[in-house]
Design a protein around this motif. Structure first.
Motif, mmCIF file in Angstrom:
data_model
loop_
_atom_site.group_PDB
_atom_site.id
_atom_site.type_symbol
_atom_site.label_atom_id
_atom_site.label_comp_id
_atom_site.label_asym_id
_atom_site.label_seq_id
_atom_site.Cartn_x
_atom_site.Cartn_y
_atom_site.Cartn_z
ATOM 1 N N UNK A 149 3.342 0.485 7.611
ATOM 2 C CA UNK A 149 2.847 -0.891 7.598
ATOM 3 C C UNK A 149 2.076 -1.164 6.312
ATOM 4 N N UNK A 150 1.246 -0.200 5.895
ATOM 5 C CA UNK A 150 0.515 -0.359 4.638
ATOM 6 C C UNK A 150 1.481 -0.416 3.456
ATOM 7 N N UNK A 151 2.535 0.400 3.507
ATOM 8 C CA UNK A 151 3.530 0.377 2.428
ATOM 9 C C UNK A 151 4.237 -0.976 2.378
ATOM 10 N N UNK A 152 4.570 -1.529 3.536
ATOM 11 C CA UNK A 152 5.211 -2.842 3.564
ATOM 12 C C UNK A 152 4.286 -3.909 2.997
ATOM 13 N N UNK A 153 2.998 -3.842 3.344
ATOM 14 C CA UNK A 153 2.048 -4.803 2.794
ATOM 15 C C UNK A 153 1.988 -4.697 1.278
ATOM 16 N N UNK A 170 3.011 -7.793 -1.187
ATOM 17 C CA UNK A 170 1.958 -8.437 -1.961
ATOM 18 C C UNK A 170 2.131 -8.252 -3.458
ATOM 19 N N UNK A 171 2.739 -7.146 -3.879
ATOM 20 C CA UNK A 171 2.891 -6.850 -5.297
ATOM 21 C C UNK A 171 4.360 -6.927 -5.700
ATOM 22 N N UNK A 172 4.640 -7.328 -6.950
ATOM 23 C CA UNK A 172 6.041 -7.448 -7.397
ATOM 24 C C UNK A 172 6.647 -6.095 -7.766
ATOM 25 N N UNK A 173 6.703 -5.206 -6.799
ATOM 26 C CA UNK A 173 7.327 -3.904 -7.033
ATOM 27 C C UNK A 173 8.797 -4.119 -7.385
ATOM 28 N N UNK A 174 9.275 -3.400 -8.386
ATOM 29 C CA UNK A 174 10.625 -3.617 -8.901
ATOM 30 C C UNK A 174 11.673 -3.521 -7.796
#
Length: 371
Positions: free
Chosen positions: A20-24, A28-32
């Motif tokens: 869940x934290x990884x999904x957040x 929230x961040x523009x991970x490639x």
């Protein structure tokens, strides 16, 4: 409960909290795109689905609290709070934007369409070759009478993948609004197809124009519509001027390939796609990038254009829509730019999602006036 029981429950709670934290993080961040960003795209496209995790975590928090496993209960409660926040934030942002724009969004539509994502669909019953080794599918309105407006749809896939039939709910929606839809293929890279792919789109438009009587199409009301790379090709074909179209619908497609190559959150993915599509980077073949960028071709004869883009798009930055807006404004071309908060690339995978509902409302209004 045994002495080890609370720690086992705590470990299970952490095992749920980590994804869940990884999904957040990914939302929230523009991970490639090619470094896990696809999961963030899915999270932003289907946010309310995460309420299932919220409800489950909340229930587990209660159960573990009653079992005196306070550490596990705390972790489950934190997981419920985090998943609830990332589930509610995107639709809330879109809801407030729609309210300000006078658009009506429907939670009932979201729920009704929750299990019907915008992929797959029935096979076409009418396919025609419009150029050597290239075909299109024809989708007619159920109650067509007299010459009808037409939409030529161009699929996405980074210029290197994909095929006609993608995002099929758009075709059905266009049919419901009285449009004959021609869903086309084009030549994919490699080898470099920056010129040939646009020519294929032009050939499809010319074919529809030539055969308009056979399909009850009004040749003066042909619109180009594309997603992502298909949006770029729709713009390019419309602005090159080899064929005339009534309007262009660009759904998260770029207008300036040079800038896209250098400024995107997914540089590895975009760099690979553009190297294949154009033949190299913009420093090596700048003249190709200029010729393949719709932005450089805008003039007073360019057709009315609408661009729809998510503000959280991790592939196509909002600066692409803003630059195209500026060029169209300078040329006095009728245009509209729709920037959707908390929406990412491919937001319309969720056909009932609030981003897609807003996009349909704005595109429907635009086509009613210009298509």
């Amino acid at each position: 409960m045994s002495s080890s029981g609370p720690w086992v429950l705590a470990a299970l709670a952490v095992a749920l909290a980590v994804p869940v934290a990884a999904m957040a993080w990914l939302m929230l961040l523009p991970v490639a795109w090619d470094r896990g960003g696809r999961l963030g795209v899915l999270g932003l496209a289907f946010p309310l689905h995460l309420l299932i995790v919220t409800l489950g975590s909340g229930l587990l928090a209660l159960l573990t609290w009653w079992a005196s496993a306070t550490v596990a209960a705390g972790v489950f409660l934190a997981t419920a709070a985090l998943s609830g926040a990332i589930a509610v934030w995107p639709p809330a942002a879109l809801w407030w934007r729609a309210r300000a724009a006078g658009e009506r969004l429907s939670l009932a539509t979201y729920v009704r369409e929750a299990r019907r994502p915008n992929w797959g669909g029935p096979a076409a019953t009418e396919s025609v070759m419009f150029a050597p080794d290239l075909s299109l599918d024809v989708w007619r309105p159920a109650a067509a009478s007299g010459p009808r407006p037409a939409v030529v749809r161009v699929h996405g896939g980074g210029w290197v993948a994909g095929g006609r039939g993608e995002m099929p709910r758009w075709t059905a929606w266009l049919n419901d609004h009285g449009y004959v839809v021609f869903d086309i293929d084009y030549r994919l890279a490699p080898p470099p197809r920056w010129n040939e792919a646009a020519a294929d789109v032009e050939a499809a438009v010319a074919w529809v124009d030539e055969h308009h009587r056979a399909y009850d199409v009004d040749p003066a009301r042909i619109t180009l519509m594309g997603h992502s790379a298909g949006g770029h090709l729709a713009l390019l074909a419309a602005y090159r001027g080899a064929v005339r179209v009534r309007a262009v619908v660009n759904i998260y497609g770029p207008g300036d390939l040079d800038t896209l190559y250098r400024h995107t959150a997914s540089r590895g993915y975009i760099g690979g796609c553009l190297d294949a599509f154009v033949g190299s980077g913009p420093d090596d073949v700048p003249e190709r990038y200029r010729a393949a960028s719709p932005l450089t071709l805008v003039d007073g004869a360019s057709p009315p254009t609408i661009t729809v883009l998510g503000r959280r798009d991790r592939i196509i930055p909002t600066s692409q829509a803003q630059a195209l807006w500026g060029a169209l404004t300078a040329a006095s071309v009728t245009h509209e730019s729709v920037l959707l908060p908390a929406a990412d690339h491919g937001f319309d995978l969720n056909w009932g999602g609030f981003a897609t509902q807003s996009a349909r409302a704005r595109i429907g209004h635009f086509l009613a006036e210009h298509g």
